[in-house]
Design a protein around this motif. Sequence first.
Motif, PDB file in Angstrom:
ATOM      1  N   UNK A  76       0.842  -1.199   0.000  1.00 25.38           N
ATOM      2  CA  UNK A  76       0.000   0.000   0.000  1.00 25.38           C
ATOM      3  C   UNK A  76       0.876   1.248   0.000  1.00 25.38           C
ATOM      4  N   UNK A  77       1.899   1.261   0.843  1.00 25.38           N
ATOM      5  CA  UNK A  77       2.800   2.419   0.906  1.00 25.38           C
ATOM      6  C   UNK A  77       3.458   2.682  -0.434  1.00 25.38           C
ATOM      7  N   UNK A  78       3.879   1.618  -1.100  1.00 28.28           N
ATOM      8  CA  UNK A  78       4.500   1.756  -2.423  1.00 28.28           C
ATOM      9  C   UNK A  78       3.515   2.403  -3.405  1.00 28.28           C
ATOM     10  N   UNK A  79       2.278   1.917  -3.410  1.00 27.84           N
ATOM     11  CA  UNK A  79       1.270   2.473  -4.323  1.00 27.84           C
ATOM     12  C   UNK A  79       0.936   3.915  -3.956  1.00 27.84           C
ATOM     13  N   UNK A  80       0.867   4.212  -2.675  1.00 27.81           N
ATOM     14  CA  UNK A  80       0.564   5.575  -2.238  1.00 27.81           C
ATOM     15  C   UNK A  80       1.664   6.558  -2.650  1.00 27.81           C
ATOM     16  N   UNK A  81       2.916   6.119  -2.619  1.00 24.47           N
ATOM     17  CA  UNK A  81       4.013   6.993  -3.082  1.00 24.47           C
ATOM     18  C   UNK A  81       3.809   7.365  -4.544  1.00 24.47           C
ATOM     19  N   UNK A  82       3.435   6.374  -5.349  1.00 25.53           N
ATOM     20  CA  UNK A  82       3.180   6.641  -6.770  1.00 25.53           C
ATOM     21  C   UNK A  82       1.972   7.560  -6.933  1.00 25.53           C
ATOM     22  N   UNK A  83       0.919   7.315  -6.191  1.00 29.85           N
ATOM     23  CA  UNK A  83      -0.282   8.151  -6.285  1.00 29.85           C
ATOM     24  C   UNK A  83      -0.005   9.582  -5.831  1.00 29.85           C
ATOM     25  N   UNK A  84       0.832   9.735  -4.814  1.00 33.03           N
ATOM     26  CA  UNK A  84       1.228  11.085  -4.375  1.00 33.03           C
ATOM     27  C   UNK A  84       2.068  11.771  -5.438  1.00 33.03           C
ATOM     28  N   UNK A  88      -2.534  12.523  -6.949  1.00 40.46           N
ATOM     29  CA  UNK A  88      -3.866  11.938  -6.817  1.00 40.46           C
ATOM     30  C   UNK A  88      -4.318  11.857  -5.367  1.00 40.46           C
ATOM     31  N   UNK A  89      -3.363  11.713  -4.460  1.00 40.70           N
ATOM     32  CA  UNK A  89      -3.684  11.645  -3.038  1.00 40.70           C
ATOM     33  C   UNK A  89      -2.769  12.582  -2.262  1.00 40.70           C
ATOM     34  N   UNK A  90      -3.192  12.884  -1.052  1.00 44.36           N
ATOM     35  CA  UNK A  90      -2.381  13.654  -0.111  1.00 44.36           C
ATOM     36  C   UNK A  90      -2.574  13.026   1.257  1.00 44.36           C
ATOM     37  N   UNK A  91      -1.790  13.446   2.215  1.00 47.02           N
ATOM     38  CA  UNK A  91      -1.910  12.869   3.542  1.00 47.02           C
ATOM     39  C   UNK A  91      -1.689  13.929   4.602  1.00 47.02           C
ATOM     40  N   UNK A  92      -2.075  13.553   5.810  1.00 49.88           N
ATOM     41  CA  UNK A  92      -1.799  14.369   6.980  1.00 49.88           C
ATOM     42  C   UNK A  92      -1.329  13.421   8.069  1.00 49.88           C
ATOM     43  N   UNK A  93      -0.462  13.916   8.916  1.00 50.49           N
ATOM     44  CA  UNK A  93       0.037  13.111  10.032  1.00 50.49           C
ATOM     45  C   UNK A  93      -0.722  13.491  11.293  1.00 50.49           C
ATOM     46  N   UNK A  94      -1.107  12.498  12.034  1.00 54.42           N
ATOM     47  CA  UNK A  94      -1.704  12.692  13.356  1.00 54.42           C
ATOM     48  C   UNK A  94      -0.898  11.807  14.302  1.00 54.42           C
ATOM     49  N   UNK A  95       0.035  12.420  14.975  1.00 52.26           N
ATOM     50  CA  UNK A  95       0.964  11.632  15.782  1.00 52.26           C
ATOM     51  C   UNK A  95       1.847  10.807  14.865  1.00 52.26           C
ATOM     52  N   UNK A  96       1.805   9.502  15.033  1.00 50.58           N
ATOM     53  CA  UNK A  96       2.626   8.611  14.209  1.00 50.58           C
ATOM     54  C   UNK A  96       1.827   7.956  13.086  1.00 50.58           C
ATOM     55  N   UNK A  97       0.603   8.392  12.884  1.00 50.22           N
ATOM     56  CA  UNK A  97      -0.273   7.787  11.870  1.00 50.22           C
ATOM     57  C   UNK A  97      -0.449   8.755  10.709  1.00 50.22           C
ATOM     58  N   UNK A  98      -0.299   8.216   9.492  1.00 50.91           N
ATOM     59  CA  UNK A  98      -0.514   9.002   8.271  1.00 50.91           C
ATOM     60  C   UNK A  98      -1.892   8.656   7.707  1.00 50.91           C
ATOM     61  N   UNK A  99      -2.746   9.670   7.578  1.00 52.00           N
ATOM     62  CA  UNK A  99      -4.085   9.502   7.012  1.00 52.00           C
ATOM     63  C   UNK A  99      -4.086  10.042   5.583  1.00 52.00           C
ATOM     64  N   UNK A 100      -4.543   9.220   4.661  1.00 50.98           N
ATOM     65  CA  UNK A 100      -4.574   9.591   3.250  1.00 50.98           C
ATOM     66  C   UNK A 100      -5.983   9.932   2.815  1.00 50.98           C
ATOM     67  N   UNK A 101      -6.055  10.815   1.821  1.00 50.86           N
ATOM     68  CA  UNK A 101      -7.333  11.179   1.202  1.00 50.86           C
ATOM     69  C   UNK A 101      -7.050  11.540  -0.251  1.00 50.86           C
TER      70      UNK A 101
END
Length: 120
Positions: A76-84, A88-101
């Motif tokens: 998933x991380x590999x695909x998200x890097x390509x999508x970013x 196509x996607x962006x993320x926000x960090x909340x503590x140690x968790x990255x939330x994608x949209x």
Amino acid sequence: MRTASQDDVCEVACVHPEAVTRVRAALPDAACVEDATTLLKVVADPTRFRILSALNTEELCVCDLAAVVGISESAVSHQLRLLRAHRLVTFRKEGRIAYYRLLDQHITSLIGGAVDHVRE
């Protein structure tokens, strides 16, 4: 896919110059066409499309996406890097968790429109 039959082709050769001029003027330039087709190729991968479809429902972290799509967090991380990289996607960090949209409404419309089209 259907092949052409005699019913769905012109029976005479004719060009409508005014229509051709209007449409040529409205076409995107070569760079835009290249970027748009690259975007569609990225979206066309089944795994990436499932990730985008999941994010079209709501914001998710990498762990949640892995559970929804049924692949490893690493995949998933590999695909998200390509999508970013293709915006196509962006993320926000909340503590140690990255939330994608999804990045914006254009991507939401693209994914929703593709699904709506095939469901008709």
